[in-house]
Design a protein around this motif. Structure first.
Motif, PDB file in Angstrom:
ATOM      1  N   TRP A 155       6.119  -0.845  -7.353  1.00 10.73           N
ATOM      2  CA  TRP A 155       6.277  -2.049  -6.794  1.00 10.73           C
ATOM      3  C   TRP A 155       7.379  -2.917  -7.333  1.00 10.73           C
ATOM      4  CZ3 TRP A 155       0.393  -3.756  -8.430  1.00 10.73           C
ATOM      5  CH2 TRP A 155      -0.375  -3.154  -7.542  1.00 10.73           C
ATOM      6  N   ILE A 156       7.785  -2.784  -8.711  1.00 14.86           N
ATOM      7  CA  ILE A 156       9.010  -3.616  -9.133  1.00 14.86           C
ATOM      8  C   ILE A 156      10.083  -2.928  -8.676  1.00 14.86           C
ATOM      9  CG2 ILE A 156      10.010  -4.234 -11.012  1.00 14.86           C
ATOM     10  CD1 ILE A 156       7.466  -3.941 -12.759  1.00 14.86           C
ATOM     11  N   GLY A 157      10.477  -1.857  -8.595  1.00 12.16           N
ATOM     12  CA  GLY A 157      11.634  -1.330  -8.129  1.00 12.16           C
ATOM     13  C   GLY A 157      11.774  -1.510  -6.564  1.00 12.16           C
ATOM     14  N   GLY A 158      10.427  -1.372  -6.072  1.00 13.65           N
ATOM     15  CA  GLY A 158      10.741  -1.622  -4.219  1.00 13.65           C
ATOM     16  C   GLY A 158      10.975  -3.189  -3.956  1.00 13.65           C
ATOM     17  N   PHE A 159      10.259  -4.081  -4.686  1.00 10.17           N
ATOM     18  CA  PHE A 159      10.391  -5.494  -4.270  1.00 10.17           C
ATOM     19  C   PHE A 159      11.275  -6.276  -5.070  1.00 10.17           C
ATOM     20  CE2 PHE A 159       5.891  -4.488  -2.877  1.00 10.17           C
ATOM     21  CZ  PHE A 159       6.286  -4.212  -1.814  1.00 10.17           C
ATOM     22  N   PHE A 160      11.440  -5.850  -6.505  1.00 16.04           N
ATOM     23  CA  PHE A 160      12.139  -6.599  -7.370  1.00 16.04           C
ATOM     24  C   PHE A 160      13.326  -5.977  -8.015  1.00 16.04           C
ATOM     25  CE2 PHE A 160       7.737  -8.274  -6.954  1.00 16.04           C
ATOM     26  CZ  PHE A 160       8.101  -9.540  -6.121  1.00 16.04           C
ATOM     27  N   PRO A 161      13.941  -5.364  -7.707  1.00 18.30           N
ATOM     28  CA  PRO A 161      14.707  -4.171  -8.573  1.00 18.30           C
ATOM     29  C   PRO A 161      15.783  -5.009  -9.540  1.00 18.30           C
ATOM     30  CG  PRO A 161      15.922  -4.277  -6.237  1.00 18.30           C
ATOM     31  CD  PRO A 161      14.133  -5.183  -6.392  1.00 18.30           C
ATOM     32  N   SER A 162      15.888  -4.668 -10.672  1.00 19.70           N
ATOM     33  CA  SER A 162      16.560  -5.136 -11.916  1.00 19.70           C
ATOM     34  C   SER A 162      17.042  -4.164 -12.635  1.00 19.70           C
ATOM     35  CB  SER A 162      15.873  -6.311 -12.466  1.00 19.70           C
ATOM     36  OG  SER A 162      16.303  -6.822 -13.535  1.00 19.70           O
ATOM     37  N   PRO A 163      18.284  -3.939 -12.984  1.00 20.18           N
ATOM     38  CA  PRO A 163      18.641  -3.185 -13.964  1.00 20.18           C
ATOM     39  C   PRO A 163      18.553  -3.371 -15.396  1.00 20.18           C
ATOM     40  CG  PRO A 163      20.587  -3.403 -12.280  1.00 20.18           C
ATOM     41  CD  PRO A 163      19.464  -4.518 -12.002  1.00 20.18           C
ATOM     42  N   THR A 164      18.583  -4.807 -15.610  1.00 17.34           N
ATOM     43  CA  THR A 164      18.117  -5.280 -16.780  1.00 17.34           C
ATOM     44  C   THR A 164      16.494  -4.794 -17.259  1.00 17.34           C
ATOM     45  OG1 THR A 164      19.677  -7.031 -16.666  1.00 17.34           O
ATOM     46  CG2 THR A 164      18.083  -7.090 -18.418  1.00 17.34           C
ATOM     47  N   MET A 165      15.785  -5.202 -16.532  1.00 15.62           N
ATOM     48  CA  MET A 165      14.335  -4.836 -16.316  1.00 15.62           C
ATOM     49  C   MET A 165      14.032  -3.181 -16.606  1.00 15.62           C
ATOM     50  SD  MET A 165      11.003  -6.079 -14.295  1.00 15.62           S
ATOM     51  CE  MET A 165      11.728  -7.780 -14.310  1.00 15.62           C
ATOM     52  N   ALA A 166      14.754  -2.620 -15.906  1.00 21.39           N
ATOM     53  CA  ALA A 166      14.911  -1.133 -15.941  1.00 21.39           C
ATOM     54  C   ALA A 166      15.266  -0.668 -17.504  1.00 21.39           C
ATOM     55  CB  ALA A 166      15.579  -0.323 -14.774  1.00 21.39           C
ATOM     56  N   VAL A 167      16.266  -1.101 -17.884  1.00 21.54           N
ATOM     57  CA  VAL A 167      16.611  -0.720 -19.109  1.00 21.54           C
ATOM     58  C   VAL A 167      15.673  -1.081 -20.048  1.00 21.54           C
ATOM     59  CG1 VAL A 167      18.602  -1.298 -20.998  1.00 21.54           C
ATOM     60  CG2 VAL A 167      19.260  -0.840 -18.673  1.00 21.54           C
ATOM     61  N   LEU A 168      15.143  -2.293 -20.207  1.00 18.83           N
ATOM     62  CA  LEU A 168      14.176  -2.669 -21.178  1.00 18.83           C
ATOM     63  C   LEU A 168      12.961  -1.706 -21.054  1.00 18.83           C
ATOM     64  CD1 LEU A 168      13.568  -4.502 -23.370  1.00 18.83           C
ATOM     65  CD2 LEU A 168      12.449  -6.202 -21.659  1.00 18.83           C
ATOM     66  N   PHE A 169      12.413  -1.516 -20.107  1.00 18.76           N
ATOM     67  CA  PHE A 169      11.044  -0.539 -19.668  1.00 18.76           C
ATOM     68  C   PHE A 169      11.390   0.854 -20.322  1.00 18.76           C
ATOM     69  CE2 PHE A 169       9.392  -3.568 -16.146  1.00 18.76           C
ATOM     70  CZ  PHE A 169       8.538  -3.969 -17.325  1.00 18.76           C
ATOM     71  N   LEU A 170      12.720   1.341 -19.800  1.00 25.85           N
ATOM     72  CA  LEU A 170      12.984   2.696 -20.423  1.00 25.85           C
ATOM     73  C   LEU A 170      13.132   2.803 -21.749  1.00 25.85           C
ATOM     74  CD1 LEU A 170      15.642   3.593 -17.657  1.00 25.85           C
ATOM     75  CD2 LEU A 170      13.557   4.920 -17.981  1.00 25.85           C
ATOM     76  N   ALA A 171      13.774   1.758 -22.420  1.00 29.06           N
ATOM     77  CA  ALA A 171      13.850   1.944 -24.059  1.00 29.06           C
ATOM     78  C   ALA A 171      12.607   1.721 -24.614  1.00 29.06           C
ATOM     79  CB  ALA A 171      14.795   0.685 -24.265  1.00 29.06           C
ATOM     80  N   ILE A 172      11.596   0.684 -24.071  1.00 24.31           N
ATOM     81  CA  ILE A 172      10.090   0.798 -24.611  1.00 24.31           C
ATOM     82  C   ILE A 172       9.620   2.144 -24.385  1.00 24.31           C
ATOM     83  CG2 ILE A 172       7.968  -0.163 -24.140  1.00 24.31           C
ATOM     84  CD1 ILE A 172       9.334  -2.822 -23.296  1.00 24.31           C
ATOM     85  N   GLY A 173       9.889   2.679 -23.249  1.00 23.17           N
ATOM     86  CA  GLY A 173       9.020   3.997 -22.981  1.00 23.17           C
ATOM     87  C   GLY A 173       9.643   5.090 -24.061  1.00 23.17           C
TER      88      GLY A 173
ATOM     89  N   TRP B 175       0.766  -1.447  -0.096  1.00 23.99           N
ATOM     90  CA  TRP B 175      -0.197   0.038   0.064  1.00 23.99           C
ATOM     91  C   TRP B 175       0.794   1.166  -0.016  1.00 23.99           C
ATOM     92  CZ3 TRP B 175      -4.170   2.032  -1.370  1.00 23.99           C
ATOM     93  CH2 TRP B 175      -4.759   3.240  -0.745  1.00 23.99           C
ATOM     94  N   GLY B 176       2.026   1.285   0.711  1.00 26.44           N
ATOM     95  CA  GLY B 176       2.997   2.444   0.663  1.00 26.44           C
ATOM     96  C   GLY B 176       3.515   2.564  -0.657  1.00 26.44           C
ATOM     97  N   PHE B 177       4.070   1.748  -1.355  1.00 22.98           N
ATOM     98  CA  PHE B 177       4.405   1.810  -2.730  1.00 22.98           C
ATOM     99  C   PHE B 177       3.433   2.285  -3.897  1.00 22.98           C
ATOM    100  CE2 PHE B 177       8.143  -1.002  -1.650  1.00 22.98           C
ATOM    101  CZ  PHE B 177       9.141  -0.057  -1.839  1.00 22.98           C
ATOM    102  N   THR B 178       2.102   1.922  -3.443  1.00 25.60           N
ATOM    103  CA  THR B 178       0.931   2.439  -4.111  1.00 25.60           C
ATOM    104  C   THR B 178       0.653   3.629  -3.952  1.00 25.60           C
ATOM    105  OG1 THR B 178      -0.058   0.016  -3.968  1.00 25.60           O
ATOM    106  CG2 THR B 178      -1.564   1.893  -4.770  1.00 25.60           C
ATOM    107  N   LEU B 179       0.598   4.305  -2.827  1.00 22.83           N
ATOM    108  CA  LEU B 179       0.584   5.512  -2.554  1.00 22.83           C
ATOM    109  C   LEU B 179       1.657   6.406  -3.265  1.00 22.83           C
ATOM    110  CD1 LEU B 179      -0.472   5.783   1.122  1.00 22.83           C
ATOM    111  CD2 LEU B 179      -1.815   6.292  -0.915  1.00 22.83           C
ATOM    112  N   ILE B 180       2.930   5.844  -3.282  1.00 25.01           N
ATOM    113  CA  ILE B 180       3.936   6.519  -3.901  1.00 25.01           C
ATOM    114  C   ILE B 180       3.578   6.808  -5.517  1.00 25.01           C
ATOM    115  CG2 ILE B 180       6.441   6.658  -4.689  1.00 25.01           C
ATOM    116  CD1 ILE B 180       6.910   5.155  -1.926  1.00 25.01           C
TER     117      ILE B 180
END
Length: 403
Positions: free
Chosen positions: A338-356, A156-161
């Motif tokens: 949620w993903i960054g708080g519980f399952f941080p992954s540079p690889t996933m972050a790069v892919l999402f940023l590139a898609i964006g 819920w905390g990360f949802t509020l963020i």
């Protein structure tokens, strides 16, 4: 025989395309031969009887998790050969440890290094892993605290963020629609150009963030290549969808509504990346940085709501469509947190940023075509130029709060 009949008689029939077993075999033959050449090289060493004097090992420590009197490291072997974890040192003290499933990790294999250690909250710790070849790999824990777990309170905390960062400011920007609807044609073109400028800045900023994250991606996963794949694939897919919509012959109002949704989608994927950054900051104890990012993104994202409604200022969109646009543009920030708080992954972050980034640049392309159509009716080149520049400067100024 008439001339037409004669021409038909002499015209060869079009060749039919047939995919036979023989064709398949001919296509497969070079691949089989290539595999044989590679196998021969690996078995003989290419005639070079040389051995590497230094073992080539690469261990990526993907993340760490802390519980009371317990440290767990999630590691991955990103080197060319298997390796064995032989020793663990925490703050210059050799500590007993367990590796699950096995201390010997195959190439690209993942393991969990569990260390019994009575750490003190708020202190910094340096952990060093040694392989059986005495190759060290380090990870720093800047602030020790119990790692957040996916429970109801933390979720819920990360949802509020995510709500504060994405949903609320996007909807506040959409609330400008009634006030902007009465503007003249020149002002509407200006706002479209502002939107293009906003998105251009977001696109470049997203690419820059992706390159920063790519430096943390294990070399075997080729972070730069992931950026290229994400940007190009997303751009081409959205461009194909856009052209399909044009071919359906829909009216101009429907096309403008589709463009608004595409802008919301591009901004939403970008906000997913923002949520990843904020969630990751909180997950490693950088609370002050996380709060700083939240405030900065709130201020920045209200302008994104303006960008979403710019194509439909001359229309009367339904409340339902406006609500959907706000959710598409803002809600991904919740998922990112949620993903960054519980399952941080540079690889996933790069892919999402590139898609964006790919989505954003494709939307800018669509907006530019709409501006060109308006310019054909009434040239307003100075208005378009000043709008694009204003949009980029607007985000540059708000970016001063979060950089």
């Amino acid at each position: 025989m008439t001339q037409k009949a004669a021409s038909q008689a002499t015209t060869p029939a079009p060749a039919t395309s047939r995919f036979t077993l023989r064709t398949f075999g001919l296509l497969l033959l070079p691949i089989i031969l290539l595999a044989g050449v590679i196998a021969l090289f690996l078995s003989t060493g290419g005639g070079l009887e040389l051995e590497s004097p230094v073992p080539i090992e690469e261990l990526t420590i993907e993340k760490y998790r802390l519980e009371r009197d317990y440290i767990e490291l999630q590691v991955r072997n990103t080197g060319p050969e298997e390796l064995t974890i032989a020793q663990v040192i925490v703050n210059d003290a050799i500590m007993p440890f367990t590796v699950i499933p096995d201390p010997t990790i195959p190439r690209l294999g993942q393991a969990f290094v569990q260390i019994r250690y009575a750490w003190t909250e708020g202190e910094a710790y340096a952990v060093r892993l040694f392989t059986s070849n005495a190759v060290p790999f380090d990870v720093d824990i800047p602030v020790a605290f119990v790692t957040p777990q996916p429970d109801e309170k933390t979720l819920w905390g990360f949802t509020l963020i995510g709500l504060y960062v994405g949903v609320i400011p996007i909807f506040l920007g959409i609330f400008w629609l009634p006030a902007l609807r009465d503007l003249g044609r020149r002002w509407m073109l200006f706002l479209m150009a502002v939107t293009a400028g906003l998105l251009l800045f977001l696109g470049f900023d997203t690419i820059a963030e992706a390159f920063e994250q790519a430096a943390e991606v294990p070399g075997v996963f080729q972070g730069i290549g992931l950026i290229g794949i994400g940007v190009v694939a997303t751009f081409l897919i959205l461009d194909m969808i856009s052209k399909r919509q044009v071919e359906t012959g829909r009216d101009e109002a429907s096309k403008r509504l589709s463009l608004a949704f595409m802008i919301a989608l591009g901004i939403g994927i970008h906000n997913l990346g923002e949520g990843l950054a904020i969630g990751a900051a909180y997950s490693i104890g950088e609370i002050a940085l996380g709060q700083f990012l939240v405030v900065g993104f709130i201020i920045q994202n209200i302008t994104e709501g303006l960008g979403i409604i710019a194509p439909i200022l001359r229309d009367r969109p339904s409340i339902r469509n406006l609500a959907l646009m706000g959710l598409v543009g803002g809600a991904p920030a919740i998922l990112g947190a949620w993903i960054g708080g519980f399952f941080p992954s540079p690889t996933m972050a790069v892919l999402f940023l590139a898609i964006g980034a790919g989505a954003i640049f494709q939307v800018v392309y669509e907006i530019s075509k709409m501006i060109q159509r308006d310019q054909a009716k009434e040239p307003m080149y100075g208005t378009a130029f000043s709008g694009v520049l204003t949009g980029m400067l607007l985000l540059w100024v708000t970016g001063l709060l979060i950089k």
